[in-house]
Structure formats: C-alpha cells, structure tokens
Scaffold this active site. Structure first.
Site, PDB file in Angstrom:
ATOM      1  CD  GLU A 128      15.951  21.055 -13.140  1.00  0.00           C
ATOM      2  OE1 GLU A 128      16.302  22.057 -13.048  1.00  0.00           O
ATOM      3  OE2 GLU A 128      15.443  20.538 -14.057  1.00  0.00           O
ATOM      4  CB  THR A 180      10.770  26.323 -14.289  1.00  0.00           C
ATOM      5  OG1 THR A 180      11.178  26.251 -15.375  1.00  0.00           O
ATOM      6  CG2 THR A 180      10.140  25.301 -13.833  1.00  0.00           C
TER       7      THR A 180
HETATM    8  N1  HSE Z   1       8.113  19.210 -15.366  1.00  0.00           N
HETATM    9  C1  HSE Z   1       8.388  20.854 -15.352  1.00  0.00           C
HETATM   10  C2  HSE Z   1       7.366  21.725 -15.535  1.00  0.00           C
HETATM   11  C3  HSE Z   1       9.489  20.877 -16.401  1.00  0.00           C
HETATM   12  O1  HSE Z   1       6.741  21.486 -16.537  1.00  0.00           O
HETATM   13  O2  HSE Z   1       7.272  22.776 -14.645  1.00  0.00           O
HETATM   14  C4  HSE Z   1      10.252  22.326 -15.937  1.00  0.00           C
HETATM   15  O3  HSE Z   1      11.259  22.561 -17.005  1.00  0.00           O
END
Ligand code: HSE
Length: 306
Positions: A128, A180
């Site tokens: 991540e 993201t």
């Molecule tokens: N919590 C993270 C975001 C998840 O919303 O950026 C990314 O998939």
C-alpha cells in the site's frame, strides 16, 4: 507442498465515514495468484492480466510485500509468482491490496502458517505504501481477515473484526483510472471541529448499527462530511447517482475507497437490482465504459483455491 493458488478479494475501504479505518471484502471481483516456493533465492513475478504492471519485485505491490515477509524468515528460499489480476488498478476496489494480501497469505501457507494475520497485514502494508505513498490497512485488513474490519490503531496495529447483518452490495466501476495517491493529494490536512464531531458520531453510529443489525442506523450513519465533499468532484454525476440510489431504497453508500467506483448497500436483492438499474441509467449517456457488480460481503478473505 511447494505451490499454492489463492483468490484475492476486492475490498471497499472507508465505508463512507471511516476514512482509513473501516473496510469490507467483496465476493466479486477477485484476483488470482499462483505462488511457488523454490530453493533459488529471490522473487520472480509474472503478470498474465494485460494491465502492464511492473514485474520487478521492488516496484510491484505483491513483490514488496513478499520481500517484507522474507526479511522475517531464513535465507535460502525464493518464490515464483504468477498474478492474474481481474480487479482493475485504480478502480477504488482495493486492487493493490488484493495483490499484496494474496502474496503474503499464499507465502504463509507454503511456510506452514508461521505468521499471524496481524503480521501479514504489516507485511502487506508495504504494498500500500508503494501504491499510494502511505501505509494504510483499511483494504488489506478485510482482504486478509474477510468481512468488515475496523483499524482502531495502525501503530501499534489493532484490528477489530466487526459483525453485521446481510447486505447486497451494488458497485459501479467507471472504467477510468483514479490513482489513490492523486485522490489523497487533493485532501485538506485540517478538519474543522464541528465536522470532526459529526464524523465521529457517524462512525460510532455505523459500528453500533452493524453490531445491532440496525439497517436504519447503518443507513443514516453512512454520511461523510470530511472526505466526500472534496473527492466527489472527481466522480461523474456523483451527487445525482447517490441521491437516486437512495430514492429507490438503498440504505446508503458512497465512494468506494478513493474512487472512482461507487457502492451502495441494500437490505434485499430486489432493491439492489433497482439500484443497478438506476446506476446504469445515469451512467449510460456519459459515453465511457463502466461495469456494475452485484455482490455481497465476503467473510473469508484471501482463500486457498488449489
Ligand atoms: N482509505 C484509503 C483512501 C483507501 O481513501 O485513500 C484507498 O483505497
């Protein structure tokens, strides 16, 4: 046993109000990873999905997660990994988490399950970090544990599996890529106290609603006054989509992870079907491809399939 095949579920992070702390796994879509343990040190990666993702371990989310795991075992073994990705990268459906979680669960299986699920979440967060620039576990945790999870704390890692009533999940995935890292960059770093109060009321309400199987409480708690107002501008016709789905009976929903997918929860299949039709009607005239999933919460997480 030196070889294993796993299925790796899509996940929806945030569950609207719980940015970076809530997430759940889906029955569909799923990736597949074939992992082989070898006596040759190092990792080799092959993608058979056509997404053009890097195959150098240090640049691949599954690769860096596996390297993190390998730092905790004896030298002298290696892995060959074949990834068949069906969850499109940049969809908001936890594509990178599926690869990272699948790789470490598969490796743990081949090593005789020497690591706990919490250890695996820590290893997979390296993926991540590579994908989004930040270690967050709201996709990784449900991918590994299954079901709905709360990250009470990331340092130290404290994951709580949540109960919940049955849901139908309808997800529309417009085939546009939203990274993201970009969707995080547009967020303001400060939050007003009045918004924070409303948000933690909603998070508490959502968790209480899940534990009490109270659909109405779940529905009215799925409100995000902090992240959604900033991110929804990146998603075509978001406000109309959400309003129309709720009008036909959806409990609530919002941006899946960092988007661009949008999900809605429904109590029964008939409503989920109406939601699907509404989503299709609103997105059909827009002129880009989209895919709609009608699915449910996956309580198993990454699974050994072969
Ligand atoms: N919590 C993270 C975001 C998840 O919303 O950026 C990314 O998939």
């Amino acid at each position: 046993m030196d070889e294993v095949k796993v299925s790796c579920p899509a996940t929806i992070a945030n569950m609207v109000c719980g940015f970076d702390i809530l997430g759940f796994a889906l029955e569909e879509p799923k990736d597949y990873i074939l992992l082989k343990k070898t006596s040759k040190r190092g990792i080799s990666i092959k993608h058979i999905d056509g997404y053009g993702l890097p195959e150098t371990p240090e640049q691949n989310v599954a690769g860096v997660s596996l390297l993190e795991l390998m730092d905790h075992i004896y030298d002298g073994i290696g892995f060959e990994m074949v990834i068949d990705k069906r969850i499109k990268p940049g969809s908001g459906l936890g594509s990178s988490a599926a690869s990272a979680a699948g790789a470490v669960v598969a490796a743990n299986h081949l090593l005789g399950n020497v690591f706990s699920n919490n250890d695996l979440v820590k290893f997979a967060m390296a993926g991540e970090k590579l994908a989004s620039g930040v270690k967050h576990a709201d996709n990784i945790s449900p991918a590994i544990f299954g079901g709905i999870t709360l990250i009470r704390s990331i340092y130290p890692l404290d994951i709580v599996s949540l109960d919940g009533p049955p849901f139908y999940v309808t997800v529309i995935h417009p085939q546009i890529e939203l990274k993201t890292s970009d969707a995080r960059q547009i967020l303001r770093k400060e939050v007003k106290l009045k918004d924070a109060i409303r948000q933690w009321g909603n998070i508490g309400g959502l968790i209480a609603g899940l534990m009490k199987y109270d659909y109405d409480l779940i529905g009215r708690s799925m409100e995000d006054v902090i992240i959604e107002p900033m991110r929804s501008i990146l998603i075509p016709r978001f406000d109309e989509l959400k309003k129309s789905c709720i009008e036909v009976g959806a409990l609530g929903g919002g941006i899946a992870g960092s988007g661009p997918s949008v999900f809605m929860l429904s109590k029964d299949e008939e409503v989920a079907e109406k939601v699907r039709r509404v989503m299709k009607e609103i997105y059909s005239p827009l002129g880009f491809d989209f895919h709609i999933y009608m699915t449910k919460v996956n309580y198993k997480g990454v699974e050994i399939v072969d």
